[in-house]
Design a protein around this motif. Structure first.
Motif, PDB file in Angstrom:
ATOM      1  N   ILE A  25       0.847  -1.191   0.000  1.00  0.00           N
ATOM      2  CA  ILE A  25       0.000   0.000   0.000  1.00  0.00           C
ATOM      3  C   ILE A  25       0.881   1.239   0.000  1.00  0.00           C
ATOM      4  CG2 ILE A  25      -1.659   1.321   1.382  1.00  0.00           C
ATOM      5  CD1 ILE A  25      -2.832  -1.402   2.236  1.00  0.00           C
ATOM      6  N   ASP A  26       1.996   1.150   0.712  1.00  0.00           N
ATOM      7  CA  ASP A  26       2.949   2.257   0.791  1.00  0.00           C
ATOM      8  C   ASP A  26       4.202   1.842   0.033  1.00  0.00           C
ATOM      9  OD1 ASP A  26       4.662   4.305   1.422  1.00  0.00           O
ATOM     10  OD2 ASP A  26       4.248   4.263   3.568  1.00  0.00           O
ATOM     11  N   ASP A  27       4.414   2.398  -1.149  1.00  0.00           N
ATOM     12  CA  ASP A  27       5.532   1.970  -1.982  1.00  0.00           C
ATOM     13  C   ASP A  27       6.649   3.006  -2.062  1.00  0.00           C
ATOM     14  OD1 ASP A  27       4.269   3.830  -3.545  1.00  0.00           O
ATOM     15  OD2 ASP A  27       4.116   2.568  -5.319  1.00  0.00           O
ATOM     16  N   ARG A  28       6.816   3.797  -0.996  1.00  0.00           N
ATOM     17  CA  ARG A  28       7.910   4.777  -0.981  1.00  0.00           C
ATOM     18  C   ARG A  28       9.246   4.061  -1.150  1.00  0.00           C
ATOM     19  NH1 ARG A  28       7.287   7.485   4.526  1.00  0.00           N
ATOM     20  NH2 ARG A  28       6.251   5.522   4.957  1.00  0.00           N
ATOM     21  N   ASP A  29      10.097   4.604  -1.979  1.00  0.00           N
ATOM     22  CA  ASP A  29      11.390   3.993  -2.284  1.00  0.00           C
ATOM     23  C   ASP A  29      12.268   3.794  -1.056  1.00  0.00           C
ATOM     24  OD1 ASP A  29      10.822   3.735  -4.974  1.00  0.00           O
ATOM     25  OD2 ASP A  29      11.799   5.622  -5.517  1.00  0.00           O
ATOM     26  N   GLU A  30      12.149   4.659  -0.082  1.00  0.00           N
ATOM     27  CA  GLU A  30      13.034   4.564   1.088  1.00  0.00           C
ATOM     28  C   GLU A  30      12.643   3.424   2.043  1.00  0.00           C
ATOM     29  OE1 GLU A  30       9.959   7.769   2.183  1.00  0.00           O
ATOM     30  OE2 GLU A  30      11.095   7.220   0.404  1.00  0.00           O
ATOM     31  N   LEU A  31      11.481   2.799   1.825  1.00  0.00           N
ATOM     32  CA  LEU A  31      11.049   1.701   2.687  1.00  0.00           C
ATOM     33  C   LEU A  31      11.471   0.355   2.095  1.00  0.00           C
ATOM     34  CD1 LEU A  31       7.378   2.796   3.508  1.00  0.00           C
ATOM     35  CD2 LEU A  31       9.439   3.125   4.899  1.00  0.00           C
ATOM     36  N   THR A  32      11.854  -0.562   2.958  1.00  0.00           N
ATOM     37  CA  THR A  32      12.116  -1.929   2.516  1.00  0.00           C
ATOM     38  C   THR A  32      10.792  -2.670   2.450  1.00  0.00           C
ATOM     39  OG1 THR A  32      12.338  -2.907   4.716  1.00  0.00           O
ATOM     40  CG2 THR A  32      14.328  -1.890   3.765  1.00  0.00           C
ATOM     41  N   ASN A  33      10.771  -3.830   1.818  1.00  0.00           N
ATOM     42  CA  ASN A  33       9.550  -4.639   1.801  1.00  0.00           C
ATOM     43  C   ASN A  33       9.118  -4.988   3.216  1.00  0.00           C
ATOM     44  OD1 ASN A  33       8.848  -4.833  -0.916  1.00  0.00           O
ATOM     45  ND2 ASN A  33      10.415  -6.363  -1.276  1.00  0.00           N
ATOM     46  N   PHE A  34      10.075  -5.111   4.122  1.00  0.00           N
ATOM     47  CA  PHE A  34       9.784  -5.471   5.509  1.00  0.00           C
ATOM     48  C   PHE A  34       9.142  -4.311   6.271  1.00  0.00           C
ATOM     49  CE2 PHE A  34      13.162  -8.136   3.934  1.00  0.00           C
ATOM     50  CZ  PHE A  34      12.736  -9.396   4.312  1.00  0.00           C
ATOM     51  N   GLU A  35       9.284  -3.086   5.767  1.00  0.00           N
ATOM     52  CA  GLU A  35       8.713  -1.906   6.418  1.00  0.00           C
ATOM     53  C   GLU A  35       7.399  -1.453   5.790  1.00  0.00           C
ATOM     54  OE1 GLU A  35      12.758   0.464   7.683  1.00  0.00           O
ATOM     55  OE2 GLU A  35      12.173   0.482   5.566  1.00  0.00           O
ATOM     56  N   ARG A  36       7.140  -1.864   4.568  1.00  0.00           N
ATOM     57  CA  ARG A  36       5.956  -1.398   3.847  1.00  0.00           C
ATOM     58  C   ARG A  36       4.666  -1.961   4.446  1.00  0.00           C
ATOM     59  NH1 ARG A  36       9.420  -1.877  -1.233  1.00  0.00           N
ATOM     60  NH2 ARG A  36       9.762   0.314  -1.696  1.00  0.00           N
ATOM     61  N   ASP A  37       3.593  -1.257   4.185  1.00  0.00           N
ATOM     62  CA  ASP A  37       2.253  -1.698   4.578  1.00  0.00           C
ATOM     63  C   ASP A  37       1.683  -2.542   3.440  1.00  0.00           C
ATOM     64  OD1 ASP A  37      -0.393  -2.033   5.288  1.00  0.00           O
ATOM     65  OD2 ASP A  37      -0.801   0.105   5.550  1.00  0.00           O
ATOM     66  N   TRP A  38       1.376  -3.801   3.717  1.00  0.00           N
ATOM     67  CA  TRP A  38       0.841  -4.726   2.716  1.00  0.00           C
ATOM     68  C   TRP A  38      -0.663  -4.943   2.906  1.00  0.00           C
ATOM     69  CZ3 TRP A  38       3.767  -6.554  -1.314  1.00  0.00           C
ATOM     70  CH2 TRP A  38       5.132  -6.268  -1.241  1.00  0.00           C
ATOM     71  N   GLY A  39      -1.296  -4.095   3.701  1.00  0.00           N
ATOM     72  CA  GLY A  39      -2.743  -4.177   3.873  1.00  0.00           C
ATOM     73  C   GLY A  39      -3.194  -5.551   4.325  1.00  0.00           C
ATOM     74  N   PRO A  40      -4.212  -6.119   3.653  1.00  0.00           N
ATOM     75  CA  PRO A  40      -4.785  -7.397   4.103  1.00  0.00           C
ATOM     76  C   PRO A  40      -3.822  -8.586   3.972  1.00  0.00           C
ATOM     77  CG  PRO A  40      -5.674  -6.783   1.962  1.00  0.00           C
ATOM     78  CD  PRO A  40      -4.871  -5.607   2.454  1.00  0.00           C
TER      79      PRO A  40
END
Length: 175
Positions: A48-63
């Protein structure tokens, strides 16, 4: 009506951004588009949050829940050291996944996997049936893949070599 959950997991030879895996990275968006256009495709885990500075482990993947990797992963968790490639998706049937995976662009990418990925000592994918309202999480996908590795195909987690029916959970004839 049950849906088929499908997960993939591989470890690249080098982290994202390295020339060794450039071909894989270049094909990924087109492969995802082809999957989404495929008959029987329902949904896939997308951040949901695909900001470049975030890792996949930090991103929000929603459901799809918090990002997770199976115990086989021995790479880094920061973007510069991230060597995993993984997906979680939902499909209408085993045949729909099989048709996508072993034809067209995805098949051509599979034929090149030895250039980009380490040879695995674990299954590279697993599938299982879920209820219509259920969205599988990344953590659930890891558990299913690990179970397939540890115990072999069952109704809990299976592969194309021994498919289990959604209704009765008995092995279907392998084609």
């Amino acid at each position: 009506m049950p849906r088929l959950a499908f997960t993939t997991f591989a470890i690249m030879k080098k982290p994202y951004g390295d020339p060794v895996v450039h071909g894989f990275e270049a094909l990924t968006p087109a492969v995802f588009r082809k999957a989404e256009e495929s008959a029987g495709f329902i949904a896939r885990a997308r951040e949901i949050d695909d900001r470049d500075e975030l890792t996949n482990f930090e991103r929000d993947w929603g459901p799809w829940g918090k990002f997770a990797v199976p115990r086989f992963y021995d790479g880094g968790f920061e973007t510069a050291q991230d060597t995993r490639a993984s997906t979680v998706s939902l499909w209408a049937s085993v045949d729909a996944v099989r048709q996508f995976a072993y034809s067209g662009l995805h098949q051509r990418a599979l034929q090149q996997r030895e250039k980009w990925f380490r040879k695995p000592a674990w299954p590279t994918y697993a599938m299982w049936w879920v209820d219509d309202a259920h969205t599988p999480s990344w953590g659930e996908a890891c558990q299913r893949l690990e179970h397939l590795h540890d115990y072999g195909p069952s109704a809990y987690a299976f592969d194309f070599s021994q498919v289990f029916a959604a209704q009765d959970r008995t092995p279907e004839k392998v084609i």
